[in-house]
Scaffold this motif. Structure first.
Motif, PDB file in Angstrom:
ATOM      1  N   ARG A 419     -39.534  31.029 -12.115  1.00 58.95           N
ATOM      2  CA  ARG A 419     -38.756  31.094 -11.106  1.00 58.95           C
ATOM      3  C   ARG A 419     -39.363  31.530  -9.703  1.00 58.95           C
ATOM      4  N   ALA A 422     -41.965  29.382  -8.465  1.00 59.27           N
ATOM      5  CA  ALA A 422     -41.581  28.033  -7.876  1.00 59.27           C
ATOM      6  C   ALA A 422     -40.878  28.474  -6.427  1.00 59.27           C
ATOM      7  N   ILE A 423     -40.396  29.486  -6.264  1.00 62.79           N
ATOM      8  CA  ILE A 423     -40.047  29.849  -4.915  1.00 62.79           C
ATOM      9  C   ILE A 423     -41.051  29.865  -3.960  1.00 62.79           C
ATOM     10  N   GLY A 426     -42.143  26.387  -3.214  1.00 60.85           N
ATOM     11  CA  GLY A 426     -41.406  25.755  -2.266  1.00 60.85           C
ATOM     12  C   GLY A 426     -41.582  26.425  -0.713  1.00 60.85           C
ATOM     13  N   ILE A 427     -41.700  27.525  -0.704  1.00 63.48           N
ATOM     14  CA  ILE A 427     -41.816  28.331   0.608  1.00 63.48           C
ATOM     15  C   ILE A 427     -43.092  27.724   1.557  1.00 63.48           C
ATOM     16  N   TRP A 429     -44.926  24.901   0.937  1.00 68.36           N
ATOM     17  CA  TRP A 429     -44.889  23.590   1.285  1.00 68.36           C
ATOM     18  C   TRP A 429     -43.677  23.283   2.209  1.00 68.36           C
ATOM     19  N   GLY A 430     -42.681  23.861   2.284  1.00 68.81           N
ATOM     20  CA  GLY A 430     -41.575  23.816   3.136  1.00 68.81           C
ATOM     21  C   GLY A 430     -41.675  24.338   4.519  1.00 68.81           C
ATOM     22  N   GLY A 485     -49.535  26.672  -2.235  1.00 69.96           N
ATOM     23  CA  GLY A 485     -48.765  25.808  -2.921  1.00 69.96           C
ATOM     24  C   GLY A 485     -49.296  24.792  -3.882  1.00 69.96           C
TER      25      GLY A 485
END
Length: 511
Positions: A419, A422-423, A426-427, A429-430, A485
């Motif tokens: 987890r 994954a966070i 995500g941060i 790439w986002g 990422g």
């Protein structure tokens, strides 16, 4: 404060060494151009040795300074060439009188075909760039210091304060990123790991074959000198009984009593011999009860604790049983112990055994054949023995046998990223586009073309000396986020592949 000083000093040293690698890259490129062709064959091994020396220093510093161990990734070196029956040495279709050229060709082929050689070269080629990123806060601080000493002291003072704060805050994170970079390119590939494991298993197989041969010779000797001799004596005694049956029944009866005693002794010897090969209680009741029975026969006070969810395979049980038996014998014979504690448990799919005694200590595998025999026995199952035995005691012997217990393995654990990772992905790439494009590349073009409209570009609202450093920082931050990422899932998948070819214990501290 001391911790910050050490961190900053290590970052400066590592960054300076990375920048000096540019000179190594120039030397390699110039040597390759000047010796292109046949001469390159003779210059290639020295260059590879130079590369391996440099990357060896990087691995040691990565372990001692950055806290991330990077194991040696190279394939096992080739074995020395052996002569043929006619005394000549062969390499492919060529014959040589001496082993010099075949060994040289094998080593050249080994270096050239090792993926770690080219990964070392790739690391050295890009390491100056990584060092520049590592030194970026210090370059910003130097720029602020020069600005402070110039004609703009008012602008230089806040810039210097910001630069020092950024240096102290970002240096630990940059060092962790640099350690990840070193681990990514300088750690072993799955092929190298598998080749090293095959070599270790091959050595363990040879040792096991020798041990089995000596064990068969011992069994043959015990049968020949023990039970077989008694059975022959019993046969001769029974022949004498047949002759005395009619002449002297009393003497025949006495001889039959001796035959009965000899048969009982032979039966005990055969049972001991079978027990030494594979105890019946081990086959019937399992490792826990077999060790408890072993503890009852021991002259020491032995406490046995067993916590196993499943039963190991029979060969593994046998190796663990005889290893524990040898450790008990050493504790009673050499350690002068009175109490022994045996703990048998599971660590994921690994079987772990811890044997502790209150003896005098001083046990050393390099000095005793008993511990060496345990190491050879465990090596056949990729097991490892660790002995902690200071002078005066106590002695603790721990060994692990990986993949010894049945159960579900890899797929459930490697189905997805953890987890936390994954966070982070995500941060990255986002939000990576925000510093890279609007606050980085767009700001750079607006600064180059001297746009009057500042719009939402943060850097253009800062004082002039701070604009370019912030623009460069935003671009590097965006690139770093996209790189992270991308690399985090790749490294996670790589670790899972390595876990399939290596026991978990080898990668517990490396990944």
């Amino acid at each position: 404060m001391k911790t910050y000083a050490v961190t900053v000093g290590r970052a400066l040293v590592l960054g300076a060494m990375a920048l000096l690698d540019a000179a190594l890259v120039v030397v390699i490129l110039v040597t390759s151009l000047l010796t292109f062709g046949l001469g390159m064959i003779f210059c290639f091994p020295p260059m590879v040795r130079l590369l391996r020396f440099r990357t060896g220093v990087a691995r040691r510093l990565n372990d001692t300074w950055l806290g991330t161990a990077v194991p040696v990734p190279y394939l096992p070196p080739p074995l020395p060439v052996r002569p043929q029956p006619d005394g000549w040495y062969r390499y492919e279709r060529q014959l040589y009188k001496t082993p010099r050229w075949p060994d040289w060709n094998n080593r050249l082929k080994w270096m050239f075909g090792d993926p770690a050689t080219w990964r070392d070269g790739l690391w050295v080629f890009f390491n100056p760039l990584a060092g520049t990123i590592l030194l970026l806060p210090f370059l910003l601080a130097g720029y602020a210091l020069l600005t402070l000493r110039s004609d703009l002291p008012a602008a230089g003072s806040p810039l210097l304060a910001i630069a020092v704060a950024l240096t102290l805050l970002t240096t630990p994170a940059l060092l962790r990123g640099y350690a990840r970079w070193n681990h990514l390119l300088l750690s072993p590939t799955a092929k190298a790991v598998l080749a090293a494991r095959v070599q270790r298993l091959d050595q363990a197989r040879l040792a096991t074959v020798d041990s089995q041969a000596s064990e068969l010779r011992r069994i043959e000797r015990d049968l020949h000198d023990g039970a077989q001799a008694r059975l022959v004596a019993m046969g001769m005694t029974l022949g004498a009984v047949e002759e005395l049956m009619d002449k002297d029944p009393a003497a025949a009866k006495a001889l039959l009593g001796k035959v009965r005693e000899a048969s009982s002794t032979a039966l005990v010897e055969l049972r001991d011999l079978v027990k030494g090969i594979h105890p019946p209680v081990l086959a019937e009741r399992g490792l826990g009860d077999a060790v408890r029975a072993l503890a009852l026969d021991s002259p020491l006070k032995v406490t046995v604790t067993v916590d196993l969810a499943s039963r190991p395979d029979s060969p593994v049980e046998s190796a663990a049983y005889f290893s524990i038996s040898e450790l008990l014998t050493n504790a009673a014979r050499h350690g002068g112990a009175e109490r022994v504690w045996i703990d048998i448990s599971s660590n994921d799919r690994a079987l772990r055994v811890v044997v502790t005694d209150d003896g005098s200590g001083g046990a050393d595998p390099s000095l005793g054949s008993g511990l060496r025999g345990i190491e050879r026995r465990l090596a056949a199952f990729d097991g490892v023995l660790v002995v902690n035995s200071p002078k005066g005691g106590p002695t603790t012997a721990t060994f692990d046998l990986p993949n010894a217990l049945s159960g579900e393995s890899g797929p459930d654990r490697k189905s997805s990223l953890p987890r936390g990772k994954a966070i982070i992905v995500g941060i990255c790439w986002g939000l990576g586009w925000l510093p890279l494009f609007p606050q980085g590349l767009v700001a750079m073009f607006m600064k180059i073309f001297d746009a009057e409209q500042r719009s939402w570009v943060l850097a253009l609202y800062l004082p002039e000396p701070l604009q370019w450093p912030l623009i460069v920082f935003n671009i590097l931050l965006g690139l770093s986020m996209y790189t992270a990422g991308t690399l985090i899932p790749v490294m996670h998948a790589r670790q899972q592949r390595l876990a399939e070819v290596l026991p978990a214990r080898l990668w517990l501290d490396r990944c």
